[in-house]
Enzyme design. Structure first.
Site, PDB file in Angstrom:
ATOM      1  N   SER A  52       0.822  -1.212   0.000  1.00  0.00           N
ATOM      2  CA  SER A  52       0.000   0.000   0.000  1.00  0.00           C
ATOM      3  C   SER A  52       0.852   1.256   0.000  1.00  0.00           C
ATOM      4  CB  SER A  52      -0.864  -0.013   1.260  1.00  0.00           C
ATOM      5  OG  SER A  52      -1.418   1.255   1.471  1.00  0.00           O
ATOM      6  N   TYR A  85      -1.885  -0.451  10.077  1.00  0.00           N
ATOM      7  CA  TYR A  85      -2.137  -0.967   8.725  1.00  0.00           C
ATOM      8  C   TYR A  85      -0.857  -0.845   7.880  1.00  0.00           C
ATOM      9  CZ  TYR A  85      -3.810  -1.027   3.888  1.00  0.00           C
ATOM     10  OH  TYR A  85      -3.967  -1.304   2.554  1.00  0.00           O
TER      11      TYR A  85
HETATM   12  N1  LIG Z   1      -8.463  -0.132  -2.426  1.00  0.00           N
HETATM   13  C1  LIG Z   1      -7.376   0.600  -2.144  1.00  0.00           C
HETATM   14  O1  LIG Z   1      -7.383   1.818  -2.283  1.00  0.00           O
HETATM   15  C2  LIG Z   1      -6.103  -0.071  -1.669  1.00  0.00           C
HETATM   16  C3  LIG Z   1      -4.966   0.736  -1.511  1.00  0.00           C
HETATM   17  C4  LIG Z   1      -3.792   0.144  -1.069  1.00  0.00           C
HETATM   18  C5  LIG Z   1      -3.743  -1.215  -0.811  1.00  0.00           C
HETATM   19  N2  LIG Z   1      -4.855  -1.970  -0.959  1.00  0.00           N
HETATM   20  C6  LIG Z   1      -4.764  -3.397  -0.657  1.00  0.00           C
HETATM   21  O2  LIG Z   1      -5.259  -4.132  -1.764  1.00  0.00           O
HETATM   22  C7  LIG Z   1      -5.883  -5.329  -1.307  1.00  0.00           C
HETATM   23  C8  LIG Z   1      -7.299  -5.401  -1.830  1.00  0.00           C
HETATM   24  O3  LIG Z   1      -7.989  -4.251  -1.385  1.00  0.00           O
HETATM   25  P1  LIG Z   1      -9.512  -3.971  -1.698  1.00  0.00           P
HETATM   26  O4  LIG Z   1      -9.663  -2.507  -1.819  1.00  0.00           O
HETATM   27  O5  LIG Z   1      -9.978  -4.866  -2.768  1.00  0.00           O
HETATM   28  O6  LIG Z   1     -10.144  -4.380  -0.297  1.00  0.00           O
HETATM   29  P2  LIG Z   1     -11.433  -5.265   0.023  1.00  0.00           P
HETATM   30  O7  LIG Z   1     -11.635  -5.160   1.492  1.00  0.00           O
HETATM   31  O8  LIG Z   1     -12.557  -4.885  -0.872  1.00  0.00           O
HETATM   32  O9  LIG Z   1     -10.950  -6.719  -0.357  1.00  0.00           O
HETATM   33  C9  LIG Z   1     -10.285  -7.591   0.509  1.00  0.00           C
HETATM   34  C10 LIG Z   1     -11.062  -8.892   0.523  1.00  0.00           C
HETATM   35  O10 LIG Z   1     -10.319  -9.797   1.342  1.00  0.00           O
HETATM   36  C11 LIG Z   1     -11.228 -10.503   2.169  1.00  0.00           C
HETATM   37  N3  LIG Z   1     -10.476 -10.882   3.365  1.00  0.00           N
HETATM   38  C12 LIG Z   1     -10.034 -10.077   4.351  1.00  0.00           C
HETATM   39  N4  LIG Z   1      -9.381 -10.795   5.282  1.00  0.00           N
HETATM   40  C13 LIG Z   1      -9.396 -12.081   4.845  1.00  0.00           C
HETATM   41  C14 LIG Z   1      -8.892 -13.292   5.352  1.00  0.00           C
HETATM   42  N5  LIG Z   1      -8.233 -13.326   6.517  1.00  0.00           N
HETATM   43  N6  LIG Z   1      -9.070 -14.428   4.642  1.00  0.00           N
HETATM   44  C15 LIG Z   1      -9.744 -14.418   3.465  1.00  0.00           C
HETATM   45  N7  LIG Z   1     -10.272 -13.306   2.945  1.00  0.00           N
HETATM   46  C16 LIG Z   1     -10.092 -12.145   3.616  1.00  0.00           C
HETATM   47  C17 LIG Z   1     -12.378  -9.561   2.466  1.00  0.00           C
HETATM   48  O11 LIG Z   1     -13.572 -10.244   2.746  1.00  0.00           O
HETATM   49  C18 LIG Z   1     -12.450  -8.760   1.155  1.00  0.00           C
HETATM   50  O12 LIG Z   1     -13.438  -9.303   0.293  1.00  0.00           O
HETATM   51  C19 LIG Z   1      -5.776  -5.307   0.208  1.00  0.00           C
HETATM   52  O13 LIG Z   1      -4.640  -6.048   0.573  1.00  0.00           O
HETATM   53  C20 LIG Z   1      -5.580  -3.848   0.525  1.00  0.00           C
HETATM   54  O14 LIG Z   1      -4.907  -3.680   1.749  1.00  0.00           O
HETATM   55  C21 LIG Z   1      -6.045  -1.435  -1.392  1.00  0.00           C
END
Ligand SMILES: NC(=O)c1ccc[n+]([C@@H]2O[C@H](COP(=O)([O-])OP(=O)(O)OC[C@H]3O[C@@H](n4cnc5c(N)ncnc54)[C@H](O)[C@@H]3O)[C@@H](O)[C@H]2O)c1
Length: 340
Positions: free
Chosen positions: A136, A161
């Site tokens: 991130s 985080y």
């Molecule tokens: N969206 C953003 O702006 C952003 C920015 C930086 C990093 N990220 C990273 O990208 C990745 C995806 O983000 P996103 O925006 O799609 O988030 P999101 O929360 O929509 O997706 C994450 C998914 O992982 C599942 N999950 C969480 N913990 C879990 C576990 N222990 N076992 C199985 N499933 C689990 C959740 O149910 C969710 O559906 C994450 O790692 C997030 O930290 C996202």
């Protein structure tokens, strides 16, 4: 058939990645894992999943990456060639009040993924060819040098985080070095788009705008974010998935990239563009009252991605403008909530 294991598959990024892969790559079979937790509305996760489940090249498994047996079973049954770990507890502010879930999903869960990648090579098996995982932009903390480069020192996280995401990069490096797992970490910058995350500011603003409520603008609007449209993130991940990182000088197949728009916008400009797009899509009929507040703990002043490495290695950089991306979000919002 290339077998791809995607965790967090019902999530915003995971579902969009899976959808695109199913549409564009015919020689791919996807095993998707998600625990469907209720950090935000589970219906939205089900809605995203519904768009994937019809494909015979997609298999959904409900499970937790922090459950080692569950992850081991998937590896021993499906022998993935590529692993894309997107499952995590996301969100900066939530980590202030709910630290446990970050340790469970982001540290223990990621460790389980690494261990299974490591053991995929046992008994001379070909094993995992590439581990791609989400990091991130929040690892940059209060870095005041812009744009943020993956060469910058990021040892001072300002949220748990961010600390877990930086830890993932360190753990991946150790495992790449020790066990030869080719790994690439992707530092995503504020991803937005249709069916995005309701905990993110643009979605929350929209929910408030619709009710005619005031919206809170932190640091008096003087904050900058490199907002990145979901389709650009997906294109970036697919480029990266297909190419294992080159060995570094110390013999490690390890790399970290930024994927961001490379064009930060002020929070205020973002809100005004969002309001314009929502009015055009018929979601609201006027701009909101705004309450200007100081900075929140854990927040960073600015994010701005240096994407020179992406351009050099893949000839790619995100290209969607805020107006274009927010128009698509507004149109989706109107349709999903039956507003028109
Ligand atoms: N969206 C953003 O702006 C952003 C920015 C930086 C990093 N990220 C990273 O990208 C990745 C995806 O983000 P996103 O925006 O799609 O988030 P999101 O929360 O929509 O997706 C994450 C998914 O992982 C599942 N999950 C969480 N913990 C879990 C576990 N222990 N076992 C199985 N499933 C689990 C959740 O149910 C969710 O559906 C994450 O790692 C997030 O930290 C996202």
């Amino acid at each position: 058939m290339l077998r791809v294991f995607i965790t967090g598959v019902a999530g915003f990024i995971g579902s969009n990645l899976t959808k695109r892969l199913l549409e564009t790559e015919s020689d791919i079979q996807i095993i998707g894992l998600d625990n469907m937790n209720d950090y935000y509305n589970v219906e939205l996760k089900e809605y995203r999943l519904k768009q994937l489940i019809g494909s015979e090249r997609f298999l959904f498994i409900k499970g937790n990456i922090a459950d080692k047996i569950c992850v081991e079973n998937i590896f021993s049954k499906y022998h993935p060639d590529i692993v894309v770990n997107l499952a995590a507890q996301a969100g900066v502010r939530y980590s202030i009040t709910n630290p446990d879930s970050y340790i469970e999903s982001n540290i223990i869960g990621f460790f389980n993924i690494l261990e299974c990648c490591r053991h995929s090579y046992d008994d001379g098996n070909v094993g995992v060819r590439h581990l791609v995982y989400a990091s991130s932009s929040s690892v940059y903390g209060s870095n005041d040098k812009v744009p943020y480069s993956t060469e910058d020192k990021v040892d001072n996280p300002v949220s748990l985080y961010a600390a877990t995401k930086k830890s993932n990069e360190l753990m991946a490096h150790a495992y790449s070095k020790l066990y030869g797992i080719p790994s690439t970490g992707l530092r995503f910058f504020t991803v937005y788009g249709p069916a995005g995350r309701p905990d993110m500011a643009y979605f929350g603003f929209t929910n408030k705008l619709i009710k005619g409520q005031k919206i809170q603008i932190y640091n008096y609007g003087d904050m900058y974010r490199d907002f990145t449209y979901i389709d650009d993130i997906v294109t970036g991940i697919i480029h990266v998935m297909k190419k294992t990182p080159q060995e570094t000088s110390d013999g490690v197949k390890y790399k970290v990239y930024n994927i961001g728009n490379n064009h930060p916008e002020s929070l205020l400009c973002f809100v005004e563009t969002l309001e314009r797009c929502l009015i055009k899509a018929g979601v609201i009929d006027k701009a909101a009252d705004k309450e200007f507040l100081p900075m929140q703990p854990g927040d960073v002043y600015q994010t701005y991605a240096d994407v020179q490495d992406l351009i050099r290695d893949f000839g790619f950089k995100p290209k969607t403008s805020l107006e274009e991306g927010l128009t698509k979000f507004a149109e989706w919002y109107a349709e999903y909530y039956g507003i028109k």
